[in-house]
Design a protein around this motif. Structure first.
Motif, PDB file in Angstrom:
ATOM      1  N   GLN A 120      23.358 -36.319 -85.646  1.00 64.27           N
ATOM      2  CA  GLN A 120      24.326 -36.236 -84.626  1.00 64.27           C
ATOM      3  C   GLN A 120      25.612 -37.879 -85.052  1.00 64.27           C
ATOM      4  O   GLN A 120      26.903 -36.823 -84.394  1.00 64.27           O
ATOM      5  N   GLN A 121      25.467 -38.612 -85.790  1.00 64.08           N
ATOM      6  CA  GLN A 121      26.173 -39.075 -85.686  1.00 64.08           C
ATOM      7  C   GLN A 121      27.137 -38.729 -86.606  1.00 64.08           C
ATOM      8  O   GLN A 121      28.933 -39.037 -87.220  1.00 64.08           O
ATOM      9  N   LEU A 122      26.327 -38.006 -88.060  1.00 64.00           N
ATOM     10  CA  LEU A 122      27.403 -37.681 -89.138  1.00 64.00           C
ATOM     11  C   LEU A 122      27.786 -36.240 -88.277  1.00 64.00           C
ATOM     12  O   LEU A 122      28.483 -35.661 -89.930  1.00 64.00           O
ATOM     13  N   GLY A 123      27.732 -35.732 -87.517  1.00 64.14           N
ATOM     14  CA  GLY A 123      28.281 -34.136 -87.392  1.00 64.14           C
ATOM     15  C   GLY A 123      27.439 -33.580 -88.285  1.00 64.14           C
ATOM     16  O   GLY A 123      27.570 -31.628 -88.291  1.00 64.14           O
ATOM     17  N   VAL A 124      26.033 -33.423 -87.982  1.00 62.66           N
ATOM     18  CA  VAL A 124      25.357 -32.827 -88.361  1.00 62.66           C
ATOM     19  C   VAL A 124      24.512 -31.934 -87.518  1.00 62.66           C
ATOM     20  O   VAL A 124      24.833 -32.901 -86.820  1.00 62.66           O
ATOM     21  N   ASP A 125      23.888 -30.510 -87.458  1.00 56.84           N
ATOM     22  CA  ASP A 125      23.125 -30.139 -86.598  1.00 56.84           C
ATOM     23  C   ASP A 125      22.299 -31.285 -85.759  1.00 56.84           C
ATOM     24  O   ASP A 125      20.759 -31.174 -86.868  1.00 56.84           O
ATOM     25  N   GLY A 126      22.214 -31.624 -85.232  1.00 57.28           N
ATOM     26  CA  GLY A 126      21.356 -32.649 -84.169  1.00 57.28           C
ATOM     27  C   GLY A 126      20.037 -32.203 -84.023  1.00 57.28           C
ATOM     28  O   GLY A 126      19.019 -33.057 -84.692  1.00 57.28           O
ATOM     29  N   TRP A 127      19.867 -31.226 -83.562  1.00 54.28           N
ATOM     30  CA  TRP A 127      19.120 -29.956 -83.207  1.00 54.28           C
ATOM     31  C   TRP A 127      17.967 -29.724 -84.811  1.00 54.28           C
ATOM     32  O   TRP A 127      16.763 -29.689 -84.557  1.00 54.28           O
ATOM     33  N   ALA A 128      18.583 -29.443 -85.682  1.00 53.52           N
ATOM     34  CA  ALA A 128      17.898 -29.086 -87.211  1.00 53.52           C
ATOM     35  C   ALA A 128      16.777 -30.131 -87.361  1.00 53.52           C
ATOM     36  O   ALA A 128      16.552 -30.139 -88.094  1.00 53.52           O
ATOM     37  N   ALA A 129      18.321 -30.962 -87.532  1.00 53.93           N
ATOM     38  CA  ALA A 129      17.277 -32.353 -87.814  1.00 53.93           C
ATOM     39  C   ALA A 129      16.218 -33.114 -87.355  1.00 53.93           C
ATOM     40  O   ALA A 129      15.448 -32.708 -88.317  1.00 53.93           O
ATOM     41  N   HIS A 130      16.084 -32.756 -86.127  1.00 55.14           N
ATOM     42  CA  HIS A 130      14.768 -33.324 -85.802  1.00 55.14           C
ATOM     43  C   HIS A 130      14.831 -32.672 -85.409  1.00 55.14           C
ATOM     44  O   HIS A 130      13.369 -33.429 -86.367  1.00 55.14           O
ATOM     45  N   SER A 131      14.391 -31.295 -85.798  1.00 56.50           N
ATOM     46  CA  SER A 131      12.787 -30.621 -86.030  1.00 56.50           C
ATOM     47  C   SER A 131      13.044 -30.557 -87.092  1.00 56.50           C
ATOM     48  O   SER A 131      12.042 -30.422 -87.685  1.00 56.50           O
ATOM     49  N   ALA A 132      13.412 -30.413 -87.906  1.00 57.86           N
ATOM     50  CA  ALA A 132      12.864 -30.849 -89.730  1.00 57.86           C
ATOM     51  C   ALA A 132      12.499 -31.975 -90.172  1.00 57.86           C
ATOM     52  O   ALA A 132      11.414 -32.384 -90.681  1.00 57.86           O
ATOM     53  N   GLY A 133      12.592 -33.374 -89.094  1.00 56.55           N
ATOM     54  CA  GLY A 133      11.411 -34.545 -89.567  1.00 56.55           C
ATOM     55  C   GLY A 133      10.716 -33.849 -89.019  1.00 56.55           C
ATOM     56  O   GLY A 133       9.513 -34.449 -89.216  1.00 56.55           O
ATOM     57  N   LEU A 134      10.298 -33.300 -87.295  1.00 58.27           N
ATOM     58  CA  LEU A 134       9.248 -33.523 -86.876  1.00 58.27           C
ATOM     59  C   LEU A 134       8.458 -32.468 -87.911  1.00 58.27           C
ATOM     60  O   LEU A 134       6.792 -32.731 -87.345  1.00 58.27           O
ATOM     61  N   PHE A 135       9.071 -31.347 -88.045  1.00 57.16           N
ATOM     62  CA  PHE A 135       7.725 -30.335 -88.384  1.00 57.16           C
ATOM     63  C   PHE A 135       7.571 -30.856 -90.824  1.00 57.16           C
ATOM     64  O   PHE A 135       7.068 -30.167 -90.648  1.00 57.16           O
ATOM     65  N   GLU A 136       8.378 -31.412 -90.884  1.00 54.82           N
ATOM     66  CA  GLU A 136       7.803 -32.191 -91.810  1.00 54.82           C
ATOM     67  C   GLU A 136       6.628 -32.267 -92.543  1.00 54.82           C
ATOM     68  O   GLU A 136       6.310 -31.543 -93.711  1.00 54.82           O
ATOM     69  N   GLU A 137       5.683 -32.831 -91.952  1.00 52.25           N
ATOM     70  CA  GLU A 137       4.264 -32.749 -92.152  1.00 52.25           C
ATOM     71  C   GLU A 137       3.540 -31.311 -91.871  1.00 52.25           C
ATOM     72  O   GLU A 137       2.846 -32.141 -91.833  1.00 52.25           O
ATOM     73  N   CYS A 138       3.729 -30.462 -90.934  1.00 58.23           N
ATOM     74  CA  CYS A 138       2.386 -30.121 -90.260  1.00 58.23           C
ATOM     75  C   CYS A 138       2.114 -29.218 -91.037  1.00 58.23           C
ATOM     76  O   CYS A 138       1.056 -28.755 -90.383  1.00 58.23           O
ATOM     77  N   GLY A 139       2.189 -28.361 -92.338  1.00 59.37           N
ATOM     78  CA  GLY A 139       1.738 -28.310 -93.025  1.00 59.37           C
ATOM     79  C   GLY A 139       0.255 -28.786 -93.313  1.00 59.37           C
ATOM     80  O   GLY A 139      -0.359 -28.529 -93.359  1.00 59.37           O
ATOM     81  N   LYS A 140      -0.013 -30.150 -93.559  1.00 60.58           N
ATOM     82  CA  LYS A 140      -1.232 -30.672 -94.055  1.00 60.58           C
ATOM     83  C   LYS A 140      -1.416 -30.517 -92.556  1.00 60.58           C
ATOM     84  O   LYS A 140      -3.099 -30.344 -93.376  1.00 60.58           O
ATOM     85  N   ALA A 141      -1.337 -30.175 -91.386  1.00 65.02           N
ATOM     86  CA  ALA A 141      -2.290 -30.307 -90.495  1.00 65.02           C
ATOM     87  C   ALA A 141      -2.267 -28.651 -90.444  1.00 65.02           C
ATOM     88  O   ALA A 141      -4.260 -28.777 -89.627  1.00 65.02           O
ATOM     89  N   VAL A 142      -2.202 -28.006 -90.727  1.00 65.94           N
ATOM     90  CA  VAL A 142      -2.101 -26.148 -91.156  1.00 65.94           C
ATOM     91  C   VAL A 142      -4.067 -25.927 -92.235  1.00 65.94           C
ATOM     92  O   VAL A 142      -4.736 -26.239 -91.810  1.00 65.94           O
ATOM     93  N   LEU A 143      -3.463 -26.926 -93.328  1.00 68.48           N
ATOM     94  CA  LEU A 143      -4.736 -27.224 -94.053  1.00 68.48           C
ATOM     95  C   LEU A 143      -5.322 -28.053 -93.460  1.00 68.48           C
ATOM     96  O   LEU A 143      -7.260 -27.703 -93.996  1.00 68.48           O
ATOM     97  N   PHE A 144      -5.214 -29.080 -92.612  1.00 70.50           N
ATOM     98  CA  PHE A 144      -6.947 -29.694 -92.197  1.00 70.50           C
ATOM     99  C   PHE A 144      -7.803 -29.459 -91.553  1.00 70.50           C
ATOM    100  O   PHE A 144      -9.009 -28.780 -91.420  1.00 70.50           O
ATOM    101  N   ARG A 145      -6.800 -27.941 -90.361  1.00 64.90           N
ATOM    102  CA  ARG A 145      -7.411 -27.740 -90.042  1.00 64.90           C
ATOM    103  C   ARG A 145      -8.632 -25.746 -90.098  1.00 64.90           C
ATOM    104  O   ARG A 145      -9.780 -25.078 -90.370  1.00 64.90           O
ATOM    105  N   HIS A 146      -7.595 -25.225 -91.492  1.00 68.34           N
ATOM    106  CA  HIS A 146      -8.301 -24.706 -92.100  1.00 68.34           C
ATOM    107  C   HIS A 146      -9.221 -25.328 -92.864  1.00 68.34           C
ATOM    108  O   HIS A 146     -10.162 -23.897 -92.877  1.00 68.34           O
TER     109      HIS A 146
END
Length: 272
Positions: A120-146
């Motif tokens: 948000q401060q740097l003029g980069v899409d704040g929603w996309a940036a927040h989403s990228a950070g939030l979902f960064e490790e979600c694949g670990k949860a997928v593998l753990f569930r599997h």
């Protein structure tokens, strides 16, 4: 959205996006977002709304008074952060509770906030940036569930995510970054956020940003957030290495990173 072709042959399920988040995504895509409609949508799911309010009232946000409604939360924090918290709670709910996953969710919450506020401060899409950070490790949860027992052993054995990716590919034929990117695509996240999730391990480990990545500022901010969270002494070196590839101004990125870190430190101090 369809799952990538190379993942279709694997017997690993990608959880579907909860209905409330599908509707929220559609609202957020509108040019003039209706704040009352967004608030009402979140509050229509009692369990989700309760989880959002619990998160908003945590020490991470350091609000001076207790927030009692989603509308109040939006007033204090803004729609982007409240929507991101809602997605975080929805993502958690897509997987069974497990002690091994709790550190992943805690890092996700902090990383998403760091990246969103820096963006948000740097003029980069704040929603996309927040989403990228939030979902960064979600694949670990997928593998753990599997494969909980198998993946639990991998998490214990790997000292770094680079080592973990190697174990994942040997054991499952796929890595958590690829699965995380597939989940992001199936949940309708923006392409730059998907690319950040797909390539974060190599870039955080010292690799260059792949040339095919468009709007690569998110991937650079992922590495900056990782430095802030894991080794602040490497912040300047990380910025100097990656910003010429983006490009973002090194001085502005350092200023934004330090400002966000100070905000979080102040919030934690206030709530003690």
């Amino acid at each position: 959205m369809p799952v990538a072709r190379e993942l279709r042959s694997l017997d690993i399920d990608i959880p579907a996006q909860p209905d409330a988040l599908v509707k929220l995504s559609l609202l957020l895509a509108e040019e003039d977002v209706n704040l009352q409609a967004a608030s009402a949508l979140i509050e229509s799911d009692m369990a989700l709304a309760a989880a959002v309010l619990k998160a908003v009232n945590s020490s991470l946000y350091g609000l001076k008074g207790r927030v009692q409604t989603v509308q109040q939360a939006i007033t204090y924090l803004g729609l982007r952060e409240v929507s991101a918290i809602t997605f975080e709670m929805g993502l958690r709910a897509a997987f069974p509770p497990a002690p091994e996953l709790e550190p992943i969710w805690q890092r996700a919450s902090l990383r998403g906030m760091l990246m969103g506020r820096m963006g948000q401060q740097l003029g980069v899409d704040g929603w996309a940036a927040h989403s990228a950070g939030l979902f960064e490790e979600c694949g670990k949860a997928v593998l753990f569930r599997h494969a909980p027992e198998h993946y639990r052993a991998m998490l214990r054995a790997a000292k770094t995510d680079v080592e973990l990716v190697s174990l994942e590919r040997a054991g499952f034929g796929v890595s958590h970054e690829a699965l995380g990117a597939a989940l992001c695509e199936s949940w309708g996240l923006a392409a730059p956020a998907v690319a950040s999730v797909r390539h974060h391990v190599e870039v955080q480990a010292g690799g260059d940003i792949p040339p095919q990545v468009q709007r690569s500022a998110l991937l650079a901010l992922s590495a900056v957030a990782a430095a802030l969270m894991n080794d602040p002494g490497q912040l300047e070196a990380t910025v100097q290495r990656l910003m010429p590839q983006v490009p973002l101004d090194e001085t502005l990125v350092l200023r934004a990173a330090r400002k966000v870190q100070a905000q979080l430190d102040d919030a934690r101090t206030y709530r003690r």
